[in-house]
Scaffold this motif. Structure first.
Motif, PDB file in Angstrom:
ATOM      1  N   LYS A 365       0.832  -1.161   0.066  1.00 61.62           N
ATOM      2  CA  LYS A 365      -0.013   0.019   0.046  1.00 61.62           C
ATOM      3  C   LYS A 365       0.941   1.145   0.010  1.00 61.62           C
ATOM      4  CE  LYS A 365      -3.908  -1.787   2.262  1.00 61.62           C
ATOM      5  NZ  LYS A 365      -5.144  -1.723   3.317  1.00 61.62           N
ATOM      6  N   ALA A 366       0.288   2.430  -0.393  1.00 65.28           N
ATOM      7  CA  ALA A 366       1.246   3.584  -0.704  1.00 65.28           C
ATOM      8  C   ALA A 366       1.606   4.159   0.624  1.00 65.28           C
ATOM      9  CB  ALA A 366       0.327   4.513  -1.273  1.00 65.28           C
ATOM     10  N   ASP A 367       0.869   3.950   1.545  1.00 66.66           N
ATOM     11  CA  ASP A 367       1.193   4.544   2.914  1.00 66.66           C
ATOM     12  C   ASP A 367       1.582   3.590   3.833  1.00 66.66           C
ATOM     13  OD1 ASP A 367      -1.354   3.343   3.303  1.00 66.66           O
ATOM     14  OD2 ASP A 367      -2.233   4.887   4.751  1.00 66.66           O
ATOM     15  N   SER A 368       1.991   2.118   3.588  1.00 70.12           N
ATOM     16  CA  SER A 368       2.180   1.169   4.289  1.00 70.12           C
ATOM     17  C   SER A 368       3.415   1.239   5.168  1.00 70.12           C
ATOM     18  CB  SER A 368       2.173  -0.389   3.675  1.00 70.12           C
ATOM     19  OG  SER A 368       3.205  -0.094   2.775  1.00 70.12           O
ATOM     20  N   LEU A 369       4.678   1.985   4.616  1.00 67.17           N
ATOM     21  CA  LEU A 369       5.695   1.931   5.271  1.00 67.17           C
ATOM     22  C   LEU A 369       5.893   3.221   6.303  1.00 67.17           C
ATOM     23  CD1 LEU A 369       8.235   0.914   2.385  1.00 67.17           C
ATOM     24  CD2 LEU A 369       6.869  -0.615   4.072  1.00 67.17           C
ATOM     25  N   SER A 370       4.807   4.202   6.046  1.00 67.05           N
ATOM     26  CA  SER A 370       4.924   5.078   6.860  1.00 67.05           C
ATOM     27  C   SER A 370       4.474   4.908   8.504  1.00 67.05           C
ATOM     28  CB  SER A 370       4.156   6.358   6.362  1.00 67.05           C
ATOM     29  OG  SER A 370       2.549   5.981   6.464  1.00 67.05           O
ATOM     30  N   ILE A 377      -0.345  -4.294   5.665  1.00 66.80           N
ATOM     31  CA  ILE A 377       0.398  -3.357   4.845  1.00 66.80           C
ATOM     32  C   ILE A 377       0.473  -3.972   3.335  1.00 66.80           C
ATOM     33  CG2 ILE A 377       1.813  -2.871   6.546  1.00 66.80           C
ATOM     34  CD1 ILE A 377       3.795  -4.959   5.598  1.00 66.80           C
ATOM     35  N   LEU A 378      -0.182  -4.973   2.899  1.00 68.40           N
ATOM     36  CA  LEU A 378      -0.369  -5.445   1.768  1.00 68.40           C
ATOM     37  C   LEU A 378      -1.748  -5.624   1.059  1.00 68.40           C
ATOM     38  CD1 LEU A 378       2.349  -8.115   1.761  1.00 68.40           C
ATOM     39  CD2 LEU A 378       2.728  -6.195   0.767  1.00 68.40           C
ATOM     40  N   GLU A 379      -1.840  -5.444  -0.011  1.00 66.76           N
ATOM     41  CA  GLU A 379      -3.339  -5.698  -0.780  1.00 66.76           C
ATOM     42  C   GLU A 379      -3.034  -6.456  -1.977  1.00 66.76           C
ATOM     43  OE1 GLU A 379      -3.547  -1.314  -2.819  1.00 66.76           O
ATOM     44  OE2 GLU A 379      -4.849  -2.027  -1.336  1.00 66.76           O
ATOM     45  N   GLU A 380      -4.254  -7.266  -2.467  1.00 66.17           N
ATOM     46  CA  GLU A 380      -3.973  -7.987  -3.589  1.00 66.17           C
ATOM     47  C   GLU A 380      -4.151  -6.897  -4.683  1.00 66.17           C
ATOM     48  OE1 GLU A 380      -6.991 -10.882  -4.122  1.00 66.17           O
ATOM     49  OE2 GLU A 380      -6.957 -11.702  -2.225  1.00 66.17           O
ATOM     50  N   GLY A 381      -3.149  -7.606  -5.849  1.00 74.04           N
ATOM     51  CA  GLY A 381      -2.744  -6.867  -6.943  1.00 74.04           C
ATOM     52  C   GLY A 381      -3.713  -7.265  -7.970  1.00 74.04           C
ATOM     53  N   ASP A 382      -4.040  -6.803  -9.278  1.00 71.66           N
ATOM     54  CA  ASP A 382      -4.715  -7.297 -10.294  1.00 71.66           C
ATOM     55  C   ASP A 382      -4.402  -8.700 -10.560  1.00 71.66           C
ATOM     56  OD1 ASP A 382      -6.309  -4.781 -10.334  1.00 71.66           O
ATOM     57  OD2 ASP A 382      -4.811  -3.924 -11.913  1.00 71.66           O
ATOM     58  N   ASN A 383      -3.151  -8.898 -10.554  1.00 71.69           N
ATOM     59  CA  ASN A 383      -2.781 -10.263 -11.110  1.00 71.69           C
ATOM     60  C   ASN A 383      -2.802 -11.353 -10.008  1.00 71.69           C
ATOM     61  OD1 ASN A 383      -0.792  -9.619  -8.964  1.00 71.69           O
ATOM     62  ND2 ASN A 383       0.988 -10.184 -10.219  1.00 71.69           N
ATOM     63  N   ALA A 384      -3.639 -11.055  -8.825  1.00 69.49           N
ATOM     64  CA  ALA A 384      -4.187 -12.011  -8.197  1.00 69.49           C
ATOM     65  C   ALA A 384      -5.398 -12.626  -8.505  1.00 69.49           C
ATOM     66  CB  ALA A 384      -4.175 -11.357  -6.622  1.00 69.49           C
ATOM     67  N   ARG A 385      -6.030 -12.046  -9.480  1.00 66.51           N
ATOM     68  CA  ARG A 385      -7.513 -12.539  -9.759  1.00 66.51           C
ATOM     69  C   ARG A 385      -7.329 -13.821 -10.745  1.00 66.51           C
ATOM     70  NH1 ARG A 385      -9.381  -6.650 -12.385  1.00 66.51           N
ATOM     71  NH2 ARG A 385      -9.518  -5.707 -10.183  1.00 66.51           N
ATOM     72  N   PRO A 386      -8.356 -14.550 -11.056  1.00 64.25           N
ATOM     73  CA  PRO A 386      -8.293 -15.642 -11.715  1.00 64.25           C
ATOM     74  C   PRO A 386      -7.624 -15.507 -13.102  1.00 64.25           C
ATOM     75  CG  PRO A 386     -10.321 -15.845 -10.543  1.00 64.25           C
ATOM     76  CD  PRO A 386      -9.592 -14.445 -10.460  1.00 64.25           C
ATOM     77  N   GLY A 387      -6.492 -16.170 -13.373  1.00 65.27           N
ATOM     78  CA  GLY A 387      -6.072 -15.844 -14.691  1.00 65.27           C
ATOM     79  C   GLY A 387      -4.714 -15.106 -14.645  1.00 65.27           C
ATOM     80  N   GLY A 388      -4.586 -14.590 -13.498  1.00 67.14           N
ATOM     81  CA  GLY A 388      -3.127 -13.699 -13.482  1.00 67.14           C
ATOM     82  C   GLY A 388      -1.984 -14.696 -13.309  1.00 67.14           C
ATOM     83  N   ASP A 389      -0.898 -13.877 -13.342  1.00 64.11           N
ATOM     84  CA  ASP A 389       0.373 -14.673 -13.246  1.00 64.11           C
ATOM     85  C   ASP A 389       0.884 -14.728 -12.049  1.00 64.11           C
ATOM     86  OD1 ASP A 389       1.152 -11.983 -13.123  1.00 64.11           O
ATOM     87  OD2 ASP A 389       2.578 -12.164 -14.531  1.00 64.11           O
ATOM     88  N   SER A 390       0.294 -14.217 -10.792  1.00 63.05           N
ATOM     89  CA  SER A 390       0.807 -14.364  -9.420  1.00 63.05           C
ATOM     90  C   SER A 390       0.261 -15.861  -8.890  1.00 63.05           C
ATOM     91  CB  SER A 390       0.374 -13.387  -8.573  1.00 63.05           C
ATOM     92  OG  SER A 390      -1.182 -13.478  -8.591  1.00 63.05           O
ATOM     93  N   LEU A 391       0.844 -16.253  -7.770  1.00 62.04           N
ATOM     94  CA  LEU A 391       0.643 -17.328  -7.029  1.00 62.04           C
ATOM     95  C   LEU A 391      -0.921 -17.339  -6.837  1.00 62.04           C
ATOM     96  CD1 LEU A 391       1.775 -19.983  -5.882  1.00 62.04           C
ATOM     97  CD2 LEU A 391       1.934 -18.839  -3.730  1.00 62.04           C
ATOM     98  N   ILE A 392      -1.347 -16.334  -6.321  1.00 66.40           N
ATOM     99  CA  ILE A 392      -2.907 -16.334  -5.667  1.00 66.40           C
ATOM    100  C   ILE A 392      -3.497 -16.497  -7.018  1.00 66.40           C
ATOM    101  CG2 ILE A 392      -4.703 -14.852  -4.687  1.00 66.40           C
ATOM    102  CD1 ILE A 392      -2.370 -13.706  -2.639  1.00 66.40           C
TER     103      ILE A 392
END
Length: 533
Positions: A365-370, A377-392
């Protein structure tokens, strides 16, 4: 006598307070609370708003209105009655908040955690806490009315001793239930093997008995906790839901053993619901699956199985990349920690952690490290959807392909997504903790590599393995001589051992179906190969 204008003024004040409170709780807050991701706030509001209006009215009458009158003894009883009603309403609110909000979300949390104790603790709390709240509320209610209940508590204490002695077996069951709670070897929904050889599903651990569902005869079984605690529990869904089974295949004596073993292995590997090296399964599924019972359903099963295996192949490749990334990170941290972590090394570790997180499908997240030690501090990206190239994303693509299996039941289409979404939530939680630790490294840190190693172990043991060679089918041969004596050729019997992908599916009958299909296919292939039939 009190002036009428004074009474009207007090009533107007009370009415204004109640009206404002009504406006806030019924008009202003509901639309705002409905926009929240959780329904805890709106549920809480629905529970408290009506009783809150009555409590406000009762308290206002006691504070503002009653002092204006001279009721003598009636004034005392009126105050006691209003106080008792207020206690009753507060007890109701606490009881409802406990059951509909607190325990509800505890149950939701328990379903998302990997720990097993909370799955048992929540049902016990659901039974005990509401009773305790209403008993205490009733006690305060009676005390306010001036009813002396000390004698009642003494009587209850004496009766408890007598009842405890009379129902010592029930008490033993209760204590055994607590032991199962603290050191439980299962989760609800796990499949265990009974001493009779039957499969049973853990449904609930109650205060006195454990509730099981026996699959073979479609019936409920209730075992006293004290007895269940002493039993040897074989949990077939731990550490994974893969089911290990075997069958015997008789072979004529003239058949060459090596060729028979090779053919049996191909047939078992070709079945889409058995475990084994996926590359080989993809090669064999179109050659050795479903020929003993051709038809449209078999074709659909073969096609769905092929697509599921392809999806799992992609998933395992990504999982292997991530495992290698974690191993490299662990080695890197060990090397850096020897001389103490420098600032540039800490930045390198943090960057490598973020790279792995992106491969998982999680973005910072944009403000996670502050804000150090922030929970999320993390959120799912677009590649976490079915068909994405990430593990999720690949996990969701895989279990979506699995849902096309023609043998799955309606309940399975709920079990599979819930099971893997729970694992994804655990993965996100553990990854968040890892990144928080990486984000708070200092020069004297010496244990971050241990945390990474623990993460790797959890990934391999509890999440999913990228390589499962040990789950390939195994074939052993034994010889059985016929009644005619040692002069006659012995018959050959092959013991075929194999893993089925998930014992919970198909109402726990998936293993039996796969075993039956394998036996039928093996006989058909062996006859075709050696007898030309």
């Amino acid at each position: 006598m009190v002036e009428l204008n004074k009474i009207l003024e007090i009533l107007a004040t009370l009415g204004s307070i109640v009206a404002i409170l009504y406006l806030i709780t019924f008009v202003i807050l509901p639309p705002l609370f409905r926009q929240l991701s959780s329904d805890a706030a709106i549920t809480t509001l629905k529970i408290i708003r009506k009783p809150l209006l009555l409590i406000t009215l009762f308290v206002g009458i006691q504070i503002l209105l009653i002092p204006q009158f001279e009721f003598d003894s009636y004034e005392i009883w009126l105050k006691k009655g209003l106080t008792a009603l207020t206690i009753a309403l507060v007890t109701y609110i606490i009881g409802q908040l406990l059951t509909q909000v607190i325990l509800y979300y505890l149950r939701e949390y328990a379903n998302k955690t990997e720990a097993m104790w909370d799955d048992v603790l929540v049902p016990i709390l659901e039974t005990i806490l509401p009773i305790l709240v209403y008993v205490l509320g009733t006690s305060f209610f009676l005390q306010v009315l001036g009813i002396n209940i000390s004698g009642l508590w003494v009587a209850i204490g004496g009766a408890s001793f007598v009842i405890g002695f009379a129902f010592k077996d029930s008490l033993a069951n209760f204590l055994s239930g607590l032991v199962l709670l603290v050191d439980t070897p299962f989760q609800f929904g796990d499949v265990i093997l009974l001493s009779s050889g039957q499969l049973a599903v853990i449904k609930k651990v109650g205060l006195r008995v454990t509730h099981l569902y026996v699959v073979s005869n479609h019936s409920d079984l209730y075992i006293p906790n004290s007895n269940f605690e002493k039993k040897e529990i074989v949990n077939l869904t731990r550490p994974t839901p893969h089911y290990y089974d075997q069958l015997e295949v008789p072979i004529m004596s003239m058949v060459e053993p090596g060729q028979a073993i090779e053919l049996i292995e191909k047939v078992v590997l070709a079945h889409p619901d058995t475990m084994g090296e996926i590359d080989r399964k993809l090669e064999l599924i179109n050659q050795f699956y479903g020929f003993s019972k051709p038809g449209i359903k078999t074709e659909k099963k073969r096609e769905a199985g092929f697509l599921r295996l392809k999806a799992e192949q992609k998933l395992n490749q990504k999982l292997k990349e991530i495992e290698d990334g974690f191993y490299a990170l662990s080695q890197q941290v060990k090397q850096f920690e020897n001389q103490g972590l420098e600032d540039n090394e800490i930045v390198t570790i943090q960057g490598n952690c973020l790279n792995i997180c992106e491969q998982l499908g999680l973005l910072k997240k944009a403000d996670s490290l502050s804000n150090h030690q922030r929970k999320l501090i993390l959120e799912e990206g677009d590649n976490a959807r079915p068909g994405g190239d990430s593990l999720i994303g690949l996990i969701r693509e895989w279990y979506s392909a699995w849902l096309e299996d023609t043998d799955l039941l309606l309940e399975d289409r709920k079990i599979l997504p819930e099971f893997w979404e729970q694992k994804i939530e655990l993965l996100k939680r553990k990854t968040n903790k890892l990144l928080v630790k990486a984000n708070n490294l200092s020069i004297d840190d010496t244990r971050f590599d241990d945390f990474v190693d623990e993460f790797i172990l959890w990934l391999e043991e509890r999440f999913k393995r990228s390589q499962i060679e040990w789950q390939n089918p195994k074939i052993w041969m034994q010889e059985i001589r016929v009644v005619g004596g040692p002069a006659m050729d012995p018959n050959k019997v092959f013991i075929v051992k194999f893993f089925v992908d998930d014992i919970k599916l198909e109402h726990c009958e998936r293993g039996n179906r796969v075993k039956n299909e394998l036996y039928r296919e093996l006989i058909w292939q062996l006859r075709r190969s050696y007898l030309g039939k």
